[in-house]
Design a protein around this motif. Structure first.
Motif, PDB file in Angstrom:
ATOM      1  N   UNK A 112      14.486  -2.617  -5.529  1.00 21.25           N
ATOM      2  CA  UNK A 112      13.064  -2.310  -5.625  1.00 21.25           C
ATOM      3  C   UNK A 112      12.758  -1.062  -6.448  1.00 21.25           C
ATOM      4  N   UNK A 113      13.717  -0.179  -6.603  1.00 21.27           N
ATOM      5  CA  UNK A 113      13.465   1.059  -7.339  1.00 21.27           C
ATOM      6  C   UNK A 113      14.780   1.643  -7.822  1.00 21.27           C
ATOM      7  N   UNK A 114      14.685   2.548  -8.767  1.00 23.43           N
ATOM      8  CA  UNK A 114      15.859   3.301  -9.196  1.00 23.43           C
ATOM      9  C   UNK A 114      16.113   4.456  -8.239  1.00 23.43           C
ATOM     10  N   UNK A 115      15.024   5.019  -7.678  1.00 22.88           N
ATOM     11  CA  UNK A 115      15.147   6.112  -6.721  1.00 22.88           C
ATOM     12  C   UNK A 115      13.804   6.324  -6.031  1.00 22.88           C
ATOM     13  N   UNK A 116      13.855   7.017  -4.910  1.00 23.88           N
ATOM     14  CA  UNK A 116      12.634   7.475  -4.253  1.00 23.88           C
ATOM     15  C   UNK A 116      12.963   8.739  -3.480  1.00 23.88           C
TER      16      UNK A 116
END
Length: 129
Positions: A112-116
């Motif tokens: 869903x994402x590269x990072x959060x």
């Protein structure tokens, strides 16, 4: 904000107090020693929204922010706990499905994402979360 009444000069080690004082007086402008003390007037939080539509970019940078707590707010520790629970994750750090956070696990496994990252910054009478 940077005036003599709110300035601290610190030195450690084999130094002579008089030399430190002399150096500070030469390097800093301490002319206005009787300036009025800083008044912490209430700050009004105001949100903003900026959207940049760049359909040619392969990734989106997204930020959600809202008013948090001040240093003296009774909810201060609640915000710190929420920040810890949300935590953060970065695909370059690995971990995959073996992460302790359910959110990090879902973000990782589903791509869903590269990072959060969750963050909270507290000020004198307001904050940003």
């Amino acid at each position: 904000h940077y005036t003599a009444p709110r300035t601290v000069v610190v030195a450690s080690g084999a130094v002579k107090h008089e030399e430190v004082v002399d150096s500070a007086q030469k390097l800093f402008n301490f002319q206005n020693l009787n300036s009025a003390p800083f008044c912490h007037s209430p700050v009004q939080f105001s949100g903003a929204e900026i959207r940049l539509n760049k359909p040619t970019k392969p990734v989106v940078h997204l930020l959600f922010g809202f008013e948090g707590s001040s240093w003296s707010d009774p909810r201060y520790f609640t915000f710190m706990i929420i920040q810890t629970l949300i935590g953060g994750w970065d695909r370059n750090l690995g971990g995959g499905k073996h992460l302790s956070s359910r959110l990090a696990n879902e973000v990782s496994c589903r791509g869903l994402a590269h990072s959060y990252q969750a963050m909270s910054t507290c000020y004198y009478n307001t904050g940003v979360f």
